[in-house]
Scaffold this motif. Structure first.
Motif, short mmCIF file in Angstrom:
data_model
loop_
_atom_site.label_atom_id
_atom_site.label_comp_id
_atom_site.label_asym_id
_atom_site.label_seq_id
_atom_site.Cartn_x
_atom_site.Cartn_y
_atom_site.Cartn_z
N CYS A 67 0.85 -1.20 0.00
CA CYS A 67 0.00 0.00 0.00
C CYS A 67 0.88 1.24 0.00
O CYS A 67 1.94 1.28 0.63
N ARG A 68 0.41 2.26 -0.71
CA ARG A 68 1.08 3.56 -0.70
C ARG A 68 0.50 4.34 0.47
O ARG A 68 -0.72 4.47 0.60
N ILE A 69 1.36 4.86 1.33
CA ILE A 69 0.94 5.59 2.52
C ILE A 69 1.70 6.90 2.63
O ILE A 69 2.77 7.05 2.02
N SER A 70 1.15 7.84 3.39
CA SER A 70 1.84 9.11 3.62
C SER A 70 1.52 9.63 5.01
O SER A 70 0.40 9.47 5.52
N ALA A 71 2.53 10.24 5.62
CA ALA A 71 2.37 10.86 6.94
C ALA A 71 3.54 11.79 7.19
O ALA A 71 4.67 11.49 6.80
N GLY A 72 3.26 12.91 7.82
CA GLY A 72 4.32 13.84 8.20
C GLY A 72 5.14 14.36 7.05
O GLY A 72 6.32 14.66 7.22
N GLY A 73 4.56 14.45 5.86
CA GLY A 73 5.29 14.94 4.71
C GLY A 73 6.09 13.87 3.98
O GLY A 73 6.76 14.16 2.99
N TYR A 74 6.07 12.66 4.48
CA TYR A 74 6.78 11.55 3.84
C TYR A 74 5.75 10.61 3.22
O TYR A 74 4.65 10.46 3.73
N ARG A 75 6.16 9.98 2.12
CA ARG A 75 5.26 9.02 1.49
C ARG A 75 6.08 7.92 0.82
O ARG A 75 7.26 8.10 0.52
N GLY A 76 5.40 6.81 0.62
CA GLY A 76 6.04 5.68 -0.02
C GLY A 76 5.18 4.45 0.13
O GLY A 76 3.99 4.53 0.40
N TRP A 77 5.81 3.29 -0.01
CA TRP A 77 5.11 2.02 -0.04
C TRP A 77 5.49 1.17 1.17
O TRP A 77 6.65 1.14 1.57
N SER A 78 4.49 0.47 1.70
CA SER A 78 4.71 -0.43 2.82
C SER A 78 3.98 -1.75 2.55
O SER A 78 2.96 -1.77 1.86
N LEU A 79 4.49 -2.81 3.14
CA LEU A 79 3.78 -4.08 3.05
C LEU A 79 2.46 -3.95 3.81
O LEU A 79 2.41 -3.41 4.93
N LYS A 80 1.40 -4.41 3.22
CA LYS A 80 0.05 -4.30 3.79
C LYS A 80 -0.05 -4.99 5.15
O LYS A 80 -0.80 -4.56 6.02
N ALA A 81 0.72 -6.05 5.35
CA ALA A 81 0.67 -6.81 6.60
C ALA A 81 1.07 -5.97 7.82
O ALA A 81 0.76 -6.32 8.95
N ASN A 82 1.75 -4.84 7.61
CA ASN A 82 2.20 -3.97 8.70
C ASN A 82 1.22 -2.85 9.02
O ASN A 82 1.53 -1.96 9.80
N LEU A 83 0.03 -2.89 8.40
CA LEU A 83 -0.94 -1.80 8.53
C LEU A 83 -2.26 -2.31 9.07
O LEU A 83 -2.71 -3.39 8.69
N TRP A 84 -2.91 -1.51 9.96
CA TRP A 84 -4.27 -1.83 10.37
C TRP A 84 -5.18 -0.76 9.78
O TRP A 84 -4.93 0.43 9.92
N GLY A 85 -6.24 -1.21 9.13
CA GLY A 85 -7.18 -0.29 8.52
C GLY A 85 -7.39 -0.59 7.05
O GLY A 85 -8.05 0.16 6.33
N VAL A 86 -6.84 -1.70 6.60
CA VAL A 86 -7.01 -2.16 5.22
C VAL A 86 -7.10 -3.68 5.26
O VAL A 86 -6.35 -4.34 5.99
#
Length: 167
Positions: A141-160
């Motif tokens: 998933c592509r994510i962004s926070a605090g002015g930074y953005r990029g890609w993370s493995l979905k398994a490390n995220l809650w809310g998807v």
């Protein structure tokens, strides 16, 4: 033998009936949107009640704008929500937003330039950071926070959801 044939026929008819389809693809009675589904807190504070009305007791208050929540039920203008830990209750729909966010679940999560673990790392996000959710493939998933953005493995995220794909 006759009873067995009737039982098999009944099971077959139920499996392809609208009732069975509804059980597999549950939709909200009010919005006709899928349940469960993810949303985020629009307000900086939101009362969480035991039931879907102002007369029900407030159990606690969500105090984090953008926090991802999962809607599990609907009743009028009320949505039954739960957070990452399963805690929840009824919240008025006006306090919720369709903007998708996720909660980072890994310590110092690397956020990559591309959906590839060999690509350069743009940033590291700490556990508990709320990030805006963008495009998702099956694993990334592509994510962004605090002015930074990029890609993370979905398994490390809650809310998807693990099988969710977003364009």
């Amino acid at each position: 033998m006759k009873r067995l044939c009737l039982a098999i026929l009944s099971a077959f008819l139920f499996a392809f009936s609208p009732i069975a389809a509804d059980a597999q693809d549950k939709r909200g009675q009010v919005t006709n949107l899928p349940l469960p589904r993810y949303v985020s807190m629009k307000a900086a504070e939101g009362n969480v009640r035991r039931g879907p009305s102002l007369t029900h007791r407030i159990d606690w208050v969500f105090k984090r704008r953008g926090m991802p929540l999962q809607i599990t039920a609907e009743y009028g203008n009320w949505r039954k929500v739960q957070d990452r830990d399963g805690a929840g209750g009824w919240v008025h729909y006006a306090l919720l937003s369709g903007v998708r966010t996720v909660l980072i679940e890994s310590e110092m999560l690397p956020v990559y330039a591309r959906p590839d673990a060999t690509s350069p790392i743009n940033a590291h996000f700490e556990t508990g950071v709320v990030a805006r959710l963008g495009t998702c493939s099956l694993d990334w998933c592509r994510i962004s926070a605090g002015g930074y953005r990029g890609w993370s493995l979905k398994a490390n995220l809650w809310g998807v959801d693990p099988s969710e794909i977003r364009e």
